[in-house]
Scaffold this motif. Structure first.
Motif, PDB file in Angstrom:
ATOM      1  N   ARG A  13       0.835  -1.199   0.000  1.00  0.00           N
ATOM      2  CA  ARG A  13       0.000   0.000   0.000  1.00  0.00           C
ATOM      3  C   ARG A  13       0.873   1.254   0.000  1.00  0.00           C
ATOM      4  N   ILE A  14       0.477   2.208  -0.802  1.00  0.00           N
ATOM      5  CA  ILE A  14       1.182   3.484  -0.861  1.00  0.00           C
ATOM      6  C   ILE A  14       0.521   4.505   0.055  1.00  0.00           C
ATOM      7  N   HIS A  15      -0.791   4.573   0.005  1.00  0.00           N
ATOM      8  CA  HIS A  15      -1.516   5.612   0.736  1.00  0.00           C
ATOM      9  C   HIS A  15      -2.213   5.111   1.996  1.00  0.00           C
ATOM     10  N   GLY A  16      -2.474   3.801   2.084  1.00  0.00           N
ATOM     11  CA  GLY A  16      -3.109   3.282   3.284  1.00  0.00           C
ATOM     12  C   GLY A  16      -4.237   2.316   2.990  1.00  0.00           C
ATOM     13  N   TYR A  17      -4.969   1.938   4.040  1.00  0.00           N
ATOM     14  CA  TYR A  17      -6.004   0.913   3.950  1.00  0.00           C
ATOM     15  C   TYR A  17      -7.330   1.492   3.451  1.00  0.00           C
ATOM     16  N   TYR A  18      -7.881   2.478   4.155  1.00  0.00           N
ATOM     17  CA  TYR A  18      -9.176   3.055   3.778  1.00  0.00           C
ATOM     18  C   TYR A  18      -8.974   4.547   3.549  1.00  0.00           C
ATOM     19  N   VAL A  19      -8.605   4.871   2.328  1.00  0.00           N
ATOM     20  CA  VAL A  19      -8.142   6.216   1.998  1.00  0.00           C
ATOM     21  C   VAL A  19      -9.267   7.030   1.364  1.00  0.00           C
ATOM     22  N   CYS A  20      -9.477   8.216   1.894  1.00  0.00           N
ATOM     23  CA  CYS A  20     -10.532   9.109   1.422  1.00  0.00           C
ATOM     24  C   CYS A  20      -9.921  10.367   0.811  1.00  0.00           C
ATOM     25  N   PRO A  21     -10.223  10.663  -0.451  1.00  0.00           N
ATOM     26  CA  PRO A  21      -9.738  11.909  -1.054  1.00  0.00           C
ATOM     27  C   PRO A  21     -10.377  13.131  -0.393  1.00  0.00           C
ATOM     28  N   LEU A  22      -9.616  14.229  -0.373  1.00  0.00           N
ATOM     29  CA  LEU A  22     -10.082  15.488   0.221  1.00  0.00           C
ATOM     30  C   LEU A  22     -10.506  16.433  -0.897  1.00  0.00           C
TER      31      LEU A  22
END
Length: 396
Positions: free
Chosen positions: A303-312
């Motif tokens: 994973r680069i950004h994480g498990y449960y990633v939410c865009p802002l």
């Protein structure tokens, strides 16, 4: 917007972006779940609940001053159902009134080799007829279709009976779907397969355009998961407006999108990873120059950004993302990052979005992990979160 030969309008990329956001996330939102569903027509479901369920996040961002738990109360605790589960995009919530529009997929499902034979159908349907709505775990018991796990024989049979319209699911118990006869779930005025395949698809493409605002044939096809050549063939019959978008080429827009000036009054917000605005990665890249990824099903090391990633989303752009989780009434920011050119106000937007999300998921505290970002960014975020909190507390 300027006219070009062969089309009514030409949009710049910023204009297209504003129209897309306004269509998916209207500035004033919707009064309730029913209205939001009627606009989007499809709201994706997913079993991960690290932050909240996918449909809860999608709908709370569109219904002002609501919380995630109230979404399921509206869906499942009322005297009448308002939606059914169907593989429309992926498995998704679909308004009851849209049942006739999916006749094309029901017919196709009955032709697939996985459609249960008469013996398996009778075994499952007879049991549900006698016992009423049942969850999958009960249907796996003592059925001619046999036992199984995940996509074993029983689940495969049940899912194809749902896809074919023999069964439907419009209620849940303990988070589990309840499967019932379609004629006991779907109101009689909607329970029909009268429309031809082309009639179904033409209306569904129109709905997709209303929800997307402006889109290519490929974008619209993805919304309802059909081949792009079929969408391209039917689009001239939809009544949608053909146009061009800078850097895209041919596209289509709904009448509502072109005649209602977009408003940018939405506060900064985190979008759930299954939000309709960011479903289709090529479109997200074209609209926002933002690479949308979902890594929950990857091994942690990859994973680069994480498990449960939410865009802002802030000021009409996707300016960053965060790996988020909730635990013991705490919203935890496990990882955070900003896009190049996010701007000096990015930490403030991030903090505002965190507080809105915490309120929607009923979390009373926000924590930022020490390793959430590079030390300088972590310090800025922590200071901004603390500053925002101090201001809020001081104004009470």
């Amino acid at each position: 917007m300027t006219a070009v030969p062969g089309t009514e309008v030409e949009l710049s990329l910023p204009e297209a972006r504003d129209l897309a956001i306004a269509a998916s996330l209207p500035a004033d939102g919707f009064p309730d779940v029913t209205a939001a569903l009627a606009h989007l027509h499809i709201v994706q479901l997913d079993s991960i609940s690290t932050l909240a369920r996918a449909h809860q996040l999608t709908l709370t961002t569109r219904i002002p001053d609501t919380i995630t738990t109230s979404i399921d109360q509206a869906l499942y605790n009322g005297t009448e159902s308002i939606a059914f589960d169907y593989p429309a995009h992926a498995l998704a919530l679909v308004p009851l009134a849209d049942w006739p529009l999916w006749a094309f997929r029901r017919r196709a499902s009955r032709r697939r080799p996985q459609y249960p034979d008469q013996k398996a159908r009778s075994s499952l349907l007879d049991r549900i007829t006698a016992e009423g709505p049942l969850p999958l775990r009960h249907l796996r018991e003592n059925t001619a279709a046999g036992a199984g796990w995940d996509w074993g024989p029983v689940k495969t049979a049940i899912e194809f009976l749902v896809w074919s319209g023999d069964l439907a699911s419009s209620r849940r118990t303990g988070g589990q779907r309840l499967f019932d006869l379609a004629d006991r779930c779907i109101p009689a005025e909607h329970l029909n397969d009268d429309l031809t395949d082309d009639e179904c698809l033409t209306r569904l493409l129109t709905h997709a355009a209303t929800a997307l605002g402006v889109a290519t044939a490929d974008d619209l096809a993805d919304y309802i998961r059909i081949p792009t050549p079929i969408a391209a063939r039917l689009l001239p019959a939809t009544g949608l407006t053909p146009l061009r978008v800078q850097g895209w080429g041919p596209a289509w827009a709904s009448h509502e999108a072109l005649t209602s000036p977009p408003r940018r009054s939405r506060d900064p917000m985190f979008l759930g990873p299954f939000d309709n605005l960011i479903w289709y990665r090529p479109r997200v890249q074209r609209l926002f120059d933002f690479t949308q990824v979902f890594e929950a099903y990857k091994p942690a090391a990859r994973r680069i950004h994480g498990y449960y990633v939410c865009p802002l989303l802030a000021e009409g752009r996707l300016i960053g993302r965060a790996d988020l989780a909730r635990n013991n009434e705490t919203l935890t920011i496990l990882k955070a990052g900003f896009e190049p050119g996010a701007g000096l106000d990015a930490p403030t937007h991030f903090a505002d979005a965190c507080r809105s999300l915490a309120a929607a998921t009923t979390q009373t505290r926000i924590e930022l992990a020490d390793s959430a970002a590079e030390p300088a960014i972590t310090r800025r975020l922590r200071a901004t979160l603390a500053l925002k909190g101090a201001k809020r507390q001081g104004n009470r």
